[in-house]
Scaffold this motif. Structure first.
Motif, PDB file in Angstrom:
ATOM      1  N   ALA A  98      41.532  35.471  48.416  1.00 25.49           N
ATOM      2  CA  ALA A  98      41.563  36.750  47.714  1.00 25.49           C
ATOM      3  C   ALA A  98      42.067  36.617  46.278  1.00 25.49           C
ATOM      4  N   ALA A  99      42.462  35.414  45.870  1.00 24.85           N
ATOM      5  CA  ALA A  99      43.082  35.227  44.555  1.00 24.85           C
ATOM      6  C   ALA A  99      42.203  35.730  43.412  1.00 24.85           C
ATOM      7  N   ASP A 100      40.920  35.389  43.456  1.00 29.70           N
ATOM      8  CA  ASP A 100      40.010  35.784  42.369  1.00 29.70           C
ATOM      9  C   ASP A 100      39.913  37.301  42.238  1.00 29.70           C
ATOM     10  N   ASP A 101      40.017  38.012  43.354  1.00 29.80           N
ATOM     11  CA  ASP A 101      39.887  39.473  43.327  1.00 29.80           C
ATOM     12  C   ASP A 101      41.067  40.145  42.635  1.00 29.80           C
ATOM     13  N   VAL A 102      42.204  39.464  42.572  1.00 33.60           N
ATOM     14  CA  VAL A 102      43.385  40.064  41.949  1.00 33.60           C
ATOM     15  C   VAL A 102      43.781  39.350  40.659  1.00 33.60           C
ATOM     16  N   GLY A 103      42.834  38.612  40.088  1.00 38.40           N
ATOM     17  CA  GLY A 103      43.065  37.999  38.781  1.00 38.40           C
ATOM     18  C   GLY A 103      43.838  36.702  38.813  1.00 38.40           C
ATOM     19  N   MET A 104      43.915  36.025  39.959  1.00 38.11           N
ATOM     20  CA  MET A 104      44.593  34.734  40.060  1.00 38.11           C
ATOM     21  C   MET A 104      43.555  33.642  40.316  1.00 38.11           C
ATOM     22  N   PHE A 105      44.007  32.389  40.362  1.00 43.47           N
ATOM     23  CA  PHE A 105      43.083  31.296  40.649  1.00 43.47           C
ATOM     24  C   PHE A 105      43.843  30.110  41.245  1.00 43.47           C
ATOM     25  N   ASP A 106      43.061  29.166  41.786  1.00 45.79           N
ATOM     26  CA  ASP A 106      43.599  27.929  42.361  1.00 45.79           C
ATOM     27  C   ASP A 106      44.708  28.228  43.376  1.00 45.79           C
ATOM     28  N   SER A 107      44.371  29.009  44.384  1.00 47.33           N
ATOM     29  CA  SER A 107      45.342  29.392  45.410  1.00 47.33           C
ATOM     30  C   SER A 107      45.046  28.674  46.724  1.00 47.33           C
ATOM     31  N   TYR A 108      46.103  28.221  47.393  1.00 46.94           N
ATOM     32  CA  TYR A 108      45.937  27.560  48.689  1.00 46.94           C
ATOM     33  C   TYR A 108      47.267  27.530  49.429  1.00 46.94           C
TER      34      TYR A 108
ATOM     35  N   LEU B  13      47.293  33.187  31.268  1.00 45.48           N
ATOM     36  CA  LEU B  13      48.066  33.850  30.233  1.00 45.48           C
ATOM     37  C   LEU B  13      47.435  33.526  28.891  1.00 45.48           C
ATOM     38  N   PHE B  14      47.607  34.405  27.939  1.00 48.86           N
ATOM     39  CA  PHE B  14      46.978  34.224  26.642  1.00 48.86           C
ATOM     40  C   PHE B  14      47.783  33.238  25.787  1.00 48.86           C
ATOM     41  N   PRO B  15      47.096  32.514  24.859  1.00 47.38           N
ATOM     42  CA  PRO B  15      47.788  31.564  23.981  1.00 47.38           C
ATOM     43  C   PRO B  15      48.832  32.288  23.134  1.00 47.38           C
ATOM     44  N   PRO B  16      49.928  31.633  22.790  1.00 46.62           N
ATOM     45  CA  PRO B  16      50.207  30.196  22.961  1.00 46.62           C
ATOM     46  C   PRO B  16      50.945  29.876  24.255  1.00 46.62           C
ATOM     47  N   PHE B  17      50.965  30.800  25.205  1.00 42.23           N
ATOM     48  CA  PHE B  17      51.740  30.608  26.421  1.00 42.23           C
ATOM     49  C   PHE B  17      50.925  29.888  27.488  1.00 42.23           C
ATOM     50  N   LYS B  18      51.603  29.030  28.245  1.00 40.09           N
ATOM     51  CA  LYS B  18      50.948  28.314  29.332  1.00 40.09           C
ATOM     52  C   LYS B  18      50.614  29.274  30.475  1.00 40.09           C
ATOM     53  N   HIS B  19      49.567  28.915  31.226  1.00 37.81           N
ATOM     54  CA  HIS B  19      49.274  29.665  32.444  1.00 37.81           C
ATOM     55  C   HIS B  19      50.464  29.532  33.400  1.00 37.81           C
ATOM     56  N   ARG B  20      50.724  30.589  34.165  1.00 42.00           N
ATOM     57  CA  ARG B  20      51.847  30.579  35.108  1.00 42.00           C
ATOM     58  C   ARG B  20      51.418  30.014  36.454  1.00 42.00           C
ATOM     59  N   GLU B  21      52.310  29.255  37.053  1.00 43.01           N
ATOM     60  CA  GLU B  21      52.080  28.713  38.386  1.00 43.01           C
ATOM     61  C   GLU B  21      53.152  29.271  39.322  1.00 43.01           C
TER      62      GLU B  21
ATOM     63  N   PRO C 244      58.550  36.235  25.356  1.00 43.10           N
ATOM     64  CA  PRO C 244      59.559  37.202  24.901  1.00 43.10           C
ATOM     65  C   PRO C 244      59.763  38.329  25.912  1.00 43.10           C
ATOM     66  N   TYR C 245      61.001  38.559  26.287  1.00 42.32           N
ATOM     67  CA  TYR C 245      61.244  39.603  27.277  1.00 42.32           C
ATOM     68  C   TYR C 245      60.910  40.991  26.736  1.00 42.32           C
ATOM     69  N   ALA C 246      61.051  41.185  25.428  1.00 43.39           N
ATOM     70  CA  ALA C 246      60.722  42.487  24.842  1.00 43.39           C
ATOM     71  C   ALA C 246      59.232  42.791  25.038  1.00 43.39           C
ATOM     72  N   LEU C 247      58.390  41.764  24.864  1.00 46.56           N
ATOM     73  CA  LEU C 247      56.950  41.940  25.062  1.00 46.56           C
ATOM     74  C   LEU C 247      56.642  42.183  26.536  1.00 46.56           C
ATOM     75  N   ALA C 248      57.285  41.414  27.430  1.00 46.06           N
ATOM     76  CA  ALA C 248      57.047  41.573  28.867  1.00 46.06           C
ATOM     77  C   ALA C 248      57.498  42.941  29.362  1.00 46.06           C
TER      78      ALA C 248
END
Length: 276
Positions: free
Chosen positions: A117-127, A152-160, A229-233
């Motif tokens: 179901a990962a793709d349906d909720v905007g995630m990927f590479d789930s197992y 995640l958008f640049p310059p931030f790394k994708h979250r795992e 940045p926590y202010a952005l989050a």
């Protein structure tokens, strides 16, 4: 007395911060009255930089020490209520969303815990981790470990995310609860992604008499890290989560969820003997 002293300190710091903001804005227009030429320009830049650093540091201190520790309603639109909670001493907001949808409990459970179901909720590479198999004898399906990634958008790394998912269901009300707790050491770290190491998100699904299911979601990522940045989050996440939740009815209407079956969940009106 301690609370009163803290308020006075915060009030004084707020006053200094406001004065610093005024000084930053006004300085370029009045500085030439005190110093001119190249020396004056360098001095102006130095003063502006120092004032900006002070504003950032004091704003951070004021925000970190603020908060009531209570849920506050942020928005109430289209049957969805969004709350935020700020604890003193913390910088990240906790977020709670309450709404309703029409769906079978097995459908919701499949969406919540099946890696497919990962793709349906905007995630990927789930197992699943540790070779967990829901059909394997001796495996407790109510406690699973699995992983997924979030773009995640640049310059931030994708979250795992590497999480422990705990499920429980009230045998009388049929209310379902989920705990998603970070379990970062379950997999080797991958430098390509930023692993979230502190998280405790909670879900609750309560069947109602009218056939709907009320959901309550508490987002509590203590610190997503990765220099985000926590202010952005704190501004972005409460604004974006409602859009994600608004898509849930459409997602759950897909055939793979409508016809989903889970042996360890009991539907409303279903006898306990029907569960495997």
């Amino acid at each position: 007395m301690e609370h009163s002293g803290k308020n006075k300190t915060n009030g004084f710091l707020l006053m200094l911060t406001l004065l610093s903001v005024i000084a930053v804005v006004a300085a370029p227009f009045v500085w030439d009255r005190f110093m001119e030429g190249q020396t004056g320009m360098i001095a102006l830049i130095v003063v502006e930089v120092l004032l900006v650093i002070f504003i950032i540091a004091s704003s951070h201190s004021l925000w970190k020490n603020s908060g009531s520790g209570e849920w506050k309603l942020k928005s109430d639109k289209k049957g969805m209520r969004v709350y935020t909670l700020k604890n003193p001493g913390e910088t990240w907001l906790k977020i709670k969303i309450i709404g309703r949808l029409k769906a079978r409990l097995a459908s919701i459970l499949t969406l919540m815990r099946n890696p497919d179901a990962a793709d349906d909720v905007g995630m990927f590479d789930s197992y699943y981790i540790d070779g967990w198999d829901p059909d394997k004898d001796g495996v407790d399906p109510k406690l699973v470990y699995y992983t997924f990634k979030q773009k995640l958008f640049p310059p931030f790394k994708h979250r795992e995310f590497v999480v422990k998912s705990e499920f429980s269901q009230d045998p009388v009300t049929k209310e379902m609860k989920f705990n998603f707790v970070a379990a970062p050491d379950k997999l080797p770290f991958n430098k390509r992604y930023h692993r979230v190491t502190e998280m405790h998100n909670r879900w609750k699904y309560t069947p109602l008499e009218n056939g709907e299911v009320e959901y309550e979601f508490i987002y509590d990522a203590v610190d997503p890290g990765g220099n985000f940045p926590y202010a952005l989050a704190n501004w972005l996440i409460p604004a974006m989560l409602p859009f994600a939740f608004a898509k849930m009815p459409k997602i759950l209407d897909k055939e793979k969820y409508r016809n989903a079956k889970m042996d360890y969940v009991q539907e409303v009106g279903e006898p306990a003997e029907a569960m495997a």
